[in-house]
Write an enzyme that holds these catalytic residues in place. Sequence first.
Site, PDB file in Angstrom:
ATOM      1  N   CYS A   2       0.848  -1.193   0.000  1.00  0.00           N
ATOM      2  CA  CYS A   2       0.000   0.000   0.000  1.00  0.00           C
ATOM      3  C   CYS A   2       0.882   1.241   0.000  1.00  0.00           C
ATOM      4  CB  CYS A   2      -0.906   0.011   1.223  1.00  0.00           C
ATOM      5  SG  CYS A   2      -1.899  -1.487   1.405  1.00  0.00           S
ATOM      6  N   ARG A  27       1.599   1.610  -5.975  1.00  0.00           N
ATOM      7  CA  ARG A  27       1.768   0.646  -4.891  1.00  0.00           C
ATOM      8  C   ARG A  27       0.474  -0.065  -4.532  1.00  0.00           C
ATOM      9  NH1 ARG A  27       6.548   1.555  -2.013  1.00  0.00           N
ATOM     10  NH2 ARG A  27       5.680   0.399  -0.276  1.00  0.00           N
ATOM     11  N   TRP A  74      -3.587  -1.817  -1.498  1.00  0.00           N
ATOM     12  CA  TRP A  74      -3.530  -3.087  -2.207  1.00  0.00           C
ATOM     13  C   TRP A  74      -4.002  -4.133  -1.213  1.00  0.00           C
ATOM     14  CZ3 TRP A  74      -1.135  -7.886  -1.833  1.00  0.00           C
ATOM     15  CH2 TRP A  74      -1.156  -8.675  -2.989  1.00  0.00           C
ATOM     16  N   ASN A 100       0.756  -0.027   5.978  1.00  0.00           N
ATOM     17  CA  ASN A 100       1.265  -0.838   4.876  1.00  0.00           C
ATOM     18  C   ASN A 100       1.962  -2.037   5.490  1.00  0.00           C
ATOM     19  OD1 ASN A 100       2.443  -1.865   2.519  1.00  0.00           O
ATOM     20  ND2 ASN A 100       4.192  -0.485   2.660  1.00  0.00           N
ATOM     21  N   GLY A 101       1.476  -3.241   5.168  1.00  0.00           N
ATOM     22  CA  GLY A 101       2.072  -4.448   5.728  1.00  0.00           C
ATOM     23  C   GLY A 101       1.016  -5.446   6.140  1.00  0.00           C
ATOM     24  N   GLU A 487      10.850 -13.333 -19.210  1.00  0.00           N
ATOM     25  CA  GLU A 487      10.512 -11.944 -18.926  1.00  0.00           C
ATOM     26  C   GLU A 487       9.482 -11.417 -19.924  1.00  0.00           C
ATOM     27  OE1 GLU A 487      10.613  -8.003 -17.308  1.00  0.00           O
ATOM     28  OE2 GLU A 487      10.866 -10.047 -16.537  1.00  0.00           O
ATOM     29  N   LYS A 491       5.752  -9.999 -18.890  1.00  0.00           N
ATOM     30  CA  LYS A 491       5.252  -8.667 -19.250  1.00  0.00           C
ATOM     31  C   LYS A 491       3.881  -8.755 -19.889  1.00  0.00           C
ATOM     32  CE  LYS A 491       7.851  -6.314 -17.359  1.00  0.00           C
ATOM     33  NZ  LYS A 491       8.090  -7.413 -16.565  1.00  0.00           N
ATOM     34  N   GLU A 494       1.258  -9.676 -17.246  1.00  0.00           N
ATOM     35  CA  GLU A 494       1.037  -8.621 -16.253  1.00  0.00           C
ATOM     36  C   GLU A 494       0.085  -7.535 -16.750  1.00  0.00           C
ATOM     37  OE1 GLU A 494       4.890  -7.954 -13.455  1.00  0.00           O
ATOM     38  OE2 GLU A 494       5.187  -7.524 -15.572  1.00  0.00           O
ATOM     39  N   HIS A 510       8.981 -31.179 -25.247  1.00  0.00           N
ATOM     40  CA  HIS A 510       8.749 -32.014 -24.075  1.00  0.00           C
ATOM     41  C   HIS A 510       7.442 -31.629 -23.383  1.00  0.00           C
ATOM     42  CE1 HIS A 510      12.646 -34.015 -24.276  1.00  0.00           C
ATOM     43  NE2 HIS A 510      13.159 -32.826 -24.577  1.00  0.00           N
ATOM     44  N   LYS A 609       3.446  -2.404  -7.223  1.00  0.00           N
ATOM     45  CA  LYS A 609       4.833  -2.261  -7.651  1.00  0.00           C
ATOM     46  C   LYS A 609       5.811  -2.881  -6.670  1.00  0.00           C
ATOM     47  CE  LYS A 609       8.098  -0.593 -10.281  1.00  0.00           C
ATOM     48  NZ  LYS A 609       8.304  -1.145 -11.637  1.00  0.00           N
TER      49      LYS A 609
END
Length: 614
Positions: A2, A27, A74, A100-101, A487, A491, A494, A510, A609
Amino acid sequence: MCGIVSYIGPKEAYPIIVKGLKRLEYRGYDSAGVALIHNDELNIYKTKGKVADLEESVKGKDVSGNIGMGHTRWATHGEPNNANAHPHLSQSKNLAVIHNGIIENYATIKAELQQRGHIFESDTDTEVLIHLIEDIQMNENISIDESVRLALNQVIGAYAIVILVKNEPAKLIAARKGSPLVVGIGDQPGEYFMASDATPIVEYTRDVFYLNDGEIAIIKDGNLSVKTIDNVTKTPFIQKLEINLEQIEKGGYPHFMLKEIYEQPKSIQDSIRGRIDSIQGKFVMRSIHEYEDKLRNVKRLILIGCGTSWHAALVGEYLFEEYARIPVEVEYASEFRYRNPIIYPDDLVIAISQSGETADTLAAMELAKEKGATVFGVCNVVGSSIPRMSHAGAYTHAGPEIGVASTKAFTAQVSVLTLMALSVAQIRGVISQERLRTTLSELEAIPQLVERCLKTNDEVMKIAAIYKDARNFLYLGRGVNFPVALEGALKLKEISYIHAEGYPAAEMKHGPIALIDEEMPVVVIAPKRGMYEKVMSNIQEVKARKGKIIAIVTEGDTQVRAMADHVIEIPDTEEALTPLLSTIPLQLLSYHIAVLRGCNVDQPRNLAKSVTVE
């Protein structure tokens, strides 16, 4: 995860807080709220949704006051709704908190408080904390400051909190453990700012200090004091912010992500500038020089990170083994400390994080240090927790990265890992001076080559328009470009919400080959350097099953072009450096597909983030 921001001083607090929340919205953006004290009234406004929804909801209401705090959420405990939005009130409504936490033992505390008559209005762990603080204050008949300290000794978990006290309207209390909190000192007497990071503060002050774990900051009647939860007085270390306001604005780009993609020539240049002399084949990296003896004799290297940083670590594995000839293990930080890992005192652990506040990475570092290993940090944020916990390391100098999907942080991390691998190779005497100078010269040319990669934007946009409605993507790469495939897939997932998977190209047969049909776009990273012939065979296997090939190739390539449905060219460079180029068109592809699908590119759903909770 957050974002929190607070202000106390001579100015109106609300405009400062709301502007700060907008800068912290990367965030978390499930809900938002503010608390303000004015004329002995504690006014709280909060709503589900973004900061813009909060602004709309407070129109016509009293948002006056010279002290206040705000929060953008968040969600962890409790779904995103008005009741679970912060700030939260104590039982008497005299105290308000933002957080936040995660308070891990909140359920046990909540049950005890309910037995004593406490009534809760939300499903959050945060509301339990502020009730606990007030319960201690009333039962012990002590000050709010002391009750905060005692309460924090009872909770288990991570927190950055700010507390307002209705009947003490000249007081702010803040504390942190595991979640970041920066305190800004204003230009006027008694003026202070607090926030999850420096972005809301930089407009108003350059003088800041970062609370350490277990510290409490108290601002009362214009004076600041800091103590620990063990009641030890501390003197904060005040430093100057290095970022500027222009870095955290869009600068004419439609999204932060696109701006940050186009900043990569500069961010890579900034990450290597002043650290190498390619002509002499020398390095100017203080941390490396200070630990020369350790690095000369290191037996094993462990790279840890999460998400994109883990992908950078996978590239780093290739770099350190190729150049420095050190055995390397790459670990998800989120799994590392739960495996009872075998760590030796002569191991070197490199922790990689954009924010420097990733909770899992910090926990993994703590474990490694307990086992006696040397811990280096590779991080983008000066003053954050990971650099402070590290024995040594290097900043990436990418500048603020606001878009949730990391772009320039990845290439900056790979650039710094390249420097570290080459410098360790030199210390260990396993690389010739001729090869070192050649590689450093190629690395110095990378920013200009990235500029050329960015010129593929129009071609990438056309490809994106063709495949924007695909339901699945497959990304294939070999050697050092396998992590780039991972990566690229990340992307796309996301920001466009299209299912995508990255694989080593040889592993396709495979299992994943069963998915390929005429509906499946397959992105293949196929530069001339490396296992080119092998990758061409993999492309043939895809084409035999009618898959659609989007190939990343070296400029001038004709063989892959003859087989692929679409080709995106990148300049030629040394094989180990190709990830710095091949990742650029993949970032652009994800970006344009997401835009065409109408997705929120900078704030994709369910993501934040900086992952400061487990």
